[in-house]
Design a protein around this motif. Sequence first.
Motif, short mmCIF file in Angstrom:
data_model
loop_
_atom_site.label_atom_id
_atom_site.label_comp_id
_atom_site.label_asym_id
_atom_site.label_seq_id
_atom_site.Cartn_x
_atom_site.Cartn_y
_atom_site.Cartn_z
N GLN A 318 0.83 -1.21 0.00
CA GLN A 318 0.00 0.00 0.00
C GLN A 318 0.86 1.25 0.00
O GLN A 318 0.49 2.27 -0.60
N TYR A 319 2.00 1.19 0.65
CA TYR A 319 2.93 2.32 0.60
C TYR A 319 3.33 2.61 -0.85
O TYR A 319 3.38 3.77 -1.27
N CYS A 320 3.64 1.55 -1.60
CA CYS A 320 4.05 1.74 -3.00
C CYS A 320 2.91 2.30 -3.84
O CYS A 320 3.13 3.10 -4.75
N ILE A 321 1.68 1.87 -3.54
CA ILE A 321 0.53 2.39 -4.27
C ILE A 321 0.32 3.87 -3.92
O ILE A 321 0.06 4.70 -4.81
N ALA A 322 0.45 4.22 -2.64
CA ALA A 322 0.35 5.62 -2.23
C ALA A 322 1.46 6.45 -2.86
O ALA A 322 1.26 7.62 -3.21
N ASN A 323 2.66 5.85 -2.95
CA ASN A 323 3.79 6.42 -3.68
C ASN A 323 4.06 7.88 -3.31
O ASN A 323 4.00 8.78 -4.16
N PRO A 324 4.38 8.13 -2.05
CA PRO A 324 4.57 9.53 -1.62
C PRO A 324 5.73 10.24 -2.31
O PRO A 324 5.75 11.48 -2.34
N LYS A 325 6.67 9.51 -2.88
CA LYS A 325 7.80 10.15 -3.57
C LYS A 325 7.60 10.25 -5.09
O LYS A 325 8.49 10.68 -5.81
N TYR A 330 5.32 2.94 -9.80
CA TYR A 330 4.89 2.34 -8.54
C TYR A 330 3.37 2.17 -8.57
O TYR A 330 2.65 3.09 -8.97
N GLY A 331 2.87 1.03 -8.13
CA GLY A 331 1.44 0.84 -8.10
C GLY A 331 1.06 -0.60 -7.87
O GLY A 331 1.86 -1.40 -7.38
N GLU A 332 -0.15 -0.97 -8.23
CA GLU A 332 -0.68 -2.30 -7.93
C GLU A 332 0.07 -3.41 -8.65
O GLU A 332 0.05 -4.56 -8.21
N ASP A 333 0.71 -3.11 -9.76
CA ASP A 333 1.43 -4.12 -10.53
C ASP A 333 2.94 -4.03 -10.37
O ASP A 333 3.67 -4.86 -10.90
#
Length: 456
Positions: A318-325, A330-333
């Motif tokens: 979920q951190y990667c999906i949120a991708n704050p940087k 980055y995402g679901e895949d």
Amino acid sequence: MLRYSLILLCVVCFSCGKDNGPGYQEPYIPGSDDDPTGVVPLSDEDMMDLTQKETFKYFWDFAHSSSGAAKERYHPDNPTLNQNVVTTGGTGFGLMSILVGIERDFITREQGISRLSKILTFLKNADRFHGAWSHWIDGNSGNALPFSTKDNGGDLVETAFLVQGLICIKEYFKNGSDTEKALAEQADELWKGVEWNWYTQNQEVLYWHWSPNYGFDINLKLTGYNEVLITYILAAASPDYTIDKTDYEKGWAKNGAITSSTSQYGFPLVLRHSGGSNFGGPLFFSHYSFLGLNPRNLTDQYGNYWNLVVNHTKINRQYCIANPKNYIDYGEDCWGLTASYSRNTDGSRGYSAHSPSNDKGVVSPTAAICSIPYTPTESLKVMHYLYQNKDKLLGPAGFYDAFSPHYNFWVTEAYLAIDQGPQIIMIENHRTGLLWNLFMQNEDVKKGLDKLGFNY
């Protein structure tokens, strides 16, 4: 072997990586109508077959020639680099992978037995330090190779990862032919020679290292939560060199301070991760100890370990999906942060324990692939993404160790034993439970779990 402690201790330099291609190209997303790669998507079953079979080559085709043990690393563009450095923990993962290779018909049973006999004979004659093997071993001589100046003796955690494999070998062959029974007995004898209790120094905690020159100078205590839970369970399981339950409670669990009330994205962290991250550490924390140890029904006074590993994975994803940087792709895949090769700021290849608190825009395929028992649908999405980009990401021993779409689709065209082995093993645990079943049926393991107060 590259783990959380390696970030603190490693003095090894890696050769430079390289950018791949003149510019970033939007990758194909599985299931979309627009396929610029021309790669025909695989079914989920075929995807798992391919990943296991290709990754298996690391431990079969590219193993050390004379010992049969797993090399620390393999660089296809420089295959002679450190070619005699074998890794203790990675070899343990290799033992388990060979069992998968037999089950999946990648090799014959006879081929597997022959290779395993070679490896176990090598381990029998290799340097040991109060029963523990060193982190690195010379694949020709069996002599310990220094991992750092003071880390030139016994490495208890690497030894625990190896022992996981030895116990699975014992269980797999114990009711076979005379040759197979002898192999099982040799594996059993090897692991039972580890003097686990000696590594406590009578201090109610296990210590990671001992050197014949420097003693316990590194002074690294095994406290959780990280990748070393398996070390305490095996130490408690040992018939001749067992530890006390108080070593687990005061050492690993820090008198109960290991528990956590933190949640992220609605997922409780369950236990406090080493390094202090409220988003959880690198995903290998929830892989290495659980290659043989089945977390599915595992609980003790500190937590539910299935919830622990599943939530750790979902927080990381979920951190990667949120991708704050705001990293590209980055995402679901495309997610999964763990220790692996990495991209330095100058574009060269380095190493880092990636996590939400150490996010460099580098995705490690092993992270999501090894999490497949915990997040099967989500992990398979990543595997399909990797395959659709196979022209960049799939090499001679499986998917390469790390990549970054953000930086011109940078790829490190290299492999590490500790990242390849768990992929084979955890896919198999997801599919059939093979290694989980073998390890958990061992009578000594059961006694160790009982002694420490686990329900399983």
